[in-house]
Structures are given as C-alpha cells and as structure tokens.
Design an enzyme around this catalytic site. Sequence first.
Site, PDB file in Angstrom:
ATOM      1  CE  LYS A 122     -13.553  -3.156  -0.434  1.00 35.49           C
ATOM      2  NZ  LYS A 122     -12.544  -3.221   0.628  1.00 35.49           N
ATOM      3  CE  LYS A 125      -5.956  -7.662  -2.505  1.00 36.79           C
ATOM      4  NZ  LYS A 125      -6.091  -7.178  -1.121  1.00 36.79           N
ATOM      5  CE  LYS A 185      -4.476  -1.413   1.658  1.00 39.87           C
ATOM      6  NZ  LYS A 185      -5.589  -1.216   2.566  1.00 39.87           N
TER       7      LYS A 185
HETATM    8  P1  TYM Z   1     -10.583  -5.821   2.842  1.00 37.97           P
HETATM    9  O1  TYM Z   1     -11.641  -4.810   3.014  1.00 37.97           O
HETATM   10  O2  TYM Z   1      -9.408  -5.503   1.994  1.00 37.97           O
HETATM   11  O3  TYM Z   1     -11.210  -7.166   2.286  1.00 37.97           O
HETATM   12  C1  TYM Z   1     -12.320  -7.773   2.929  1.00 37.97           C
HETATM   13  C2  TYM Z   1     -12.221  -9.284   2.839  1.00 37.97           C
HETATM   14  O4  TYM Z   1     -12.165  -9.690   1.485  1.00 37.97           O
HETATM   15  C3  TYM Z   1     -11.024 -10.507   1.275  1.00 37.97           C
HETATM   16  N1  TYM Z   1     -10.508 -10.223  -0.063  1.00 37.97           N
HETATM   17  C4  TYM Z   1     -10.312 -11.170  -0.996  1.00 37.97           C
HETATM   18  N2  TYM Z   1     -10.510 -12.489  -0.985  1.00 37.97           N
HETATM   19  C5  TYM Z   1     -10.222 -13.167  -2.120  1.00 37.97           C
HETATM   20  N3  TYM Z   1      -9.756 -12.577  -3.245  1.00 37.97           N
HETATM   21  C6  TYM Z   1      -9.549 -11.251  -3.293  1.00 37.97           C
HETATM   22  N4  TYM Z   1      -9.102 -10.687  -4.415  1.00 37.97           N
HETATM   23  C7  TYM Z   1      -9.835 -10.479  -2.144  1.00 37.97           C
HETATM   24  N5  TYM Z   1      -9.749  -9.155  -1.862  1.00 37.97           N
HETATM   25  C8  TYM Z   1     -10.157  -9.027  -0.575  1.00 37.97           C
HETATM   26  C9  TYM Z   1     -10.029 -10.077   2.340  1.00 37.97           C
HETATM   27  O5  TYM Z   1      -9.090 -11.074   2.588  1.00 37.97           O
HETATM   28  C10 TYM Z   1     -10.947  -9.829   3.508  1.00 37.97           C
HETATM   29  O6  TYM Z   1     -11.244 -11.023   4.182  1.00 37.97           O
HETATM   30  N6  TYM Z   1      -8.085  -5.555   7.137  1.00 37.97           N
HETATM   31  C11 TYM Z   1      -9.255  -6.111   6.504  1.00 37.97           C
HETATM   32  C12 TYM Z   1     -10.552  -5.702   7.171  1.00 37.97           C
HETATM   33  C13 TYM Z   1     -10.554  -5.968   8.626  1.00 37.97           C
HETATM   34  C14 TYM Z   1     -10.723  -7.229   9.245  1.00 37.97           C
HETATM   35  C15 TYM Z   1     -10.652  -6.963  10.642  1.00 37.97           C
HETATM   36  C16 TYM Z   1     -10.938  -8.524   8.773  1.00 37.97           C
HETATM   37  C17 TYM Z   1     -10.370  -5.044   9.592  1.00 37.97           C
HETATM   38  N7  TYM Z   1     -10.428  -5.635  10.823  1.00 37.97           N
HETATM   39  C18 TYM Z   1     -10.755  -7.996  11.573  1.00 37.97           C
HETATM   40  C19 TYM Z   1     -11.049  -9.543   9.707  1.00 37.97           C
HETATM   41  C20 TYM Z   1     -10.952  -9.273  11.092  1.00 37.97           C
HETATM   42  C21 TYM Z   1      -9.308  -5.607   5.059  1.00 37.97           C
HETATM   43  O7  TYM Z   1      -8.763  -4.602   4.742  1.00 37.97           O
HETATM   44  O8  TYM Z   1     -10.095  -6.347   4.263  1.00 37.97           O
END
Ligand code: TYM
Length: 335
Positions: free
Chosen positions: A202, A199, A117
């Site tokens: 968004k 990957k 990032k």
């Molecule tokens: P975030 O918002 O980037 O993504 C949310 C969830 O989607 C999964 N994900 C994917 N899985 C498969 N293929 C992809 N291309 C893909 N892109 C995203 C992520 O692995 C995630 O599970 N830090 C986390 C949010 C968070 C969180 C937490 C999660 C904050 N606190 C506590 C679990 C527990 C995040 O940025 O996810």
Amino acid sequence: MENTVAKKVVLSGIQPSGTLTLGNYLGALRNWAQMQEDYLCYYMLADLHTITVRQVPAEFRQNCFKTAAIYLAAGIDPQKSTLFLQSMVPAHSQLAWVLDCYTMMGELNRMTQFKDKSTRHEDHINGGLYTYPVLMAADILLYQADLVPVGKDQLQHLELTRDVAIRFNHAYSETFKIPRGLTNETGAKIMSLSEPTKKMSKSEMGDGTIFMLDSKDVVMRKIRKAVTDSDGEVRYAEGKHGINNLMSIYSAITGKSFDDIESEFAGKGYGDFKAAVGEVVADELGKLQSEYERYMADKAYINQLLIEGSERASYVARKTLSKVYRKVGFYDPTK
Ligand code: TYM
C-alpha cells in the site's frame, strides 16, 4: 446469524492504512467471502495496528470507513460474518498486554516484518512496531480461531501466535485454540510491478502497486509498464520475476494453471499477455468498484454494521479475556 457449534472459526483483518491493493485482494480478501459459507467468520479492520506508522487523523478515519465499504463490496455479508473495528473491542489491547508478558524478546527480534518496517520508517521506530505481532496474536486467540486466511507475509506472525498460545496453554491449562494460517495456492504473494522482487504494498508510491479503486485505464497502464525480462516467452521460470508475477495474478483471477497460461500465450509476445492480464484485473476490480460506490453512499448503514459487529465481537472476546485473567491470577473482587 447462524452459530452452530460444529462450525470452525475464521478470523482475519487488514490494516486500513490507505486504499487496499490487488495484493490484499488476491492474497486475503477474496478468500474471505468464500469462507463465509462454511465457517463462522470474524473480519476486522485492524486499525490499532495502523498507528504503528504515523497517520493523518482525518485521512485515517476516512480510510477506515472506505475499507469497510471495500469489505462489503468484496462480498463480506454482515448477515453471515461479524465485521468489526478492532479499536472498538478493548479486549484486543488488554489481551495483547498479557501476551506481551509471555513473548520473548528473541522471538520478536526475529520478525522480518519488523526489520523491514524499521528500515523504511527509520525516524519512527516505536515500541508498537516491535510488539505488533503480539497484538496480532491477541486478535486471533480472543476468538479461538481455527483458521486465519492471510498472504504469505503474515505466516511468520502466525507461527509466533501458535508458539505463544502453546506456551500459555502449557503454563496454565488449555486456554487457547491453536490456529493455523491459510494461504492461497496462487496470489499469496503478489509482487510490485515495477520491482518484482519486492512485495506489492500500500505504501509504494510509484506505478508498482495496483490499488483496488484504480480505474481501468490506470490498471492497463500500470500493467503495460510492468517490468519484465528480455526472454519474450510467457513461461513460469526461475528468475523471470516480472512474468511469474503477472502469471500469478492472471492465474489467481481466472483459475487457469501456469501450463494453461503458457499454452494460451505460446508464440505471442509480452504485449498481448499484458493486455490480457490488464483486462481480467480491470474487469474483476470494476465489478467490485460499482458495489463499493453503492456502499459508500450509505454511511448510516456501514456505521450501524460496525457498531453491531463490534458489540458481537466484544461479547466473544470478553469471554476469552476473562478466562485469561482468571488463569494468570488477577484478583476479581466481584467473585
Ligand atoms: P496487511 O494490512 O498488511 O495486509 C492484509 C492482508 O493482505 C495480505 N497481503 C498480500 N497478499 C499477497 N500479496 C501481497 N502483495 C500482499 N500484501 C498484503 C496480507 O498477508 C494480509 O493477509 N498484520 C496484518 C493485519 C492483521 C491480521 C490480524 C491479519 C492484524 N491482525 C489477525 C490476520 C489476523 C497486516 O498488516 O496485514
């Protein structure tokens, strides 16, 4: 809400930083609804995490609301699970600060998502981006979560959470449950359609990302344009990143194994396969989109849910936080 002692606790969250993607759905969200039957689930909108990257305030607010509607459309049932807004539960920031003091710089330096990032947002490498995994640890540990359903990209953060929790428990006494990350067999890492070694995310602007609110036409077009190889055979193999990715998507949605998919498309070209993948994706998202529209029309309902969910979450989170405060030795003049 049923709250039996024996039920294991699940916590997860997604950043409401834009429209959710097919990756978010297949990697995380889709499992959440299934877990509600067997676990005590907390699902949050990780909005505190979102400001590590600059947001336009009005869009950010709107994205939060939309993400809540997507959670509901994906089957999160507020009668079974606690759906809440991270920023409405102050204990997240409070515990994050304490845990910052139990996390080593060396550990944070190793986080690949930070490295990634900070290259993408070179003009805005802030402290929050760096300590973000500690806030995530606080999110999880506050609820004494057993399981954290996430995509593969979050597993390193889960490891850090475990290390920090173990360190804290050793320094004082048993305070935190040690959580475990849970990933899907297929769908845990969906790749970009235009650059299948990266990957799906968004923030990608081109046609590499399928958004959960994309229309059928858009889905079909993006998948038709997906980068593949010149081999022409639908088969899962090293180096065939584009086809492997489409096979993972198809498998995650239909439940078919890679072998089944290979037989289904034996002798057929990529065009047929892409059309089939497009159909199942559009069909899955289409069902969800009509539910989404229904929820979006009921703002009062969603707001009420978020208020109640955040109160319930605060109650649980405060209990862990006061235990932590006591253990580290903060003076409490009320006692
Ligand atoms: P975030 O918002 O980037 O993504 C949310 C969830 O989607 C999964 N994900 C994917 N899985 C498969 N293929 C992809 N291309 C893909 N892109 C995203 C992520 O692995 C995630 O599970 N830090 C986390 C949010 C968070 C969180 C937490 C999660 C904050 N606190 C506590 C679990 C527990 C995040 O940025 O996810």
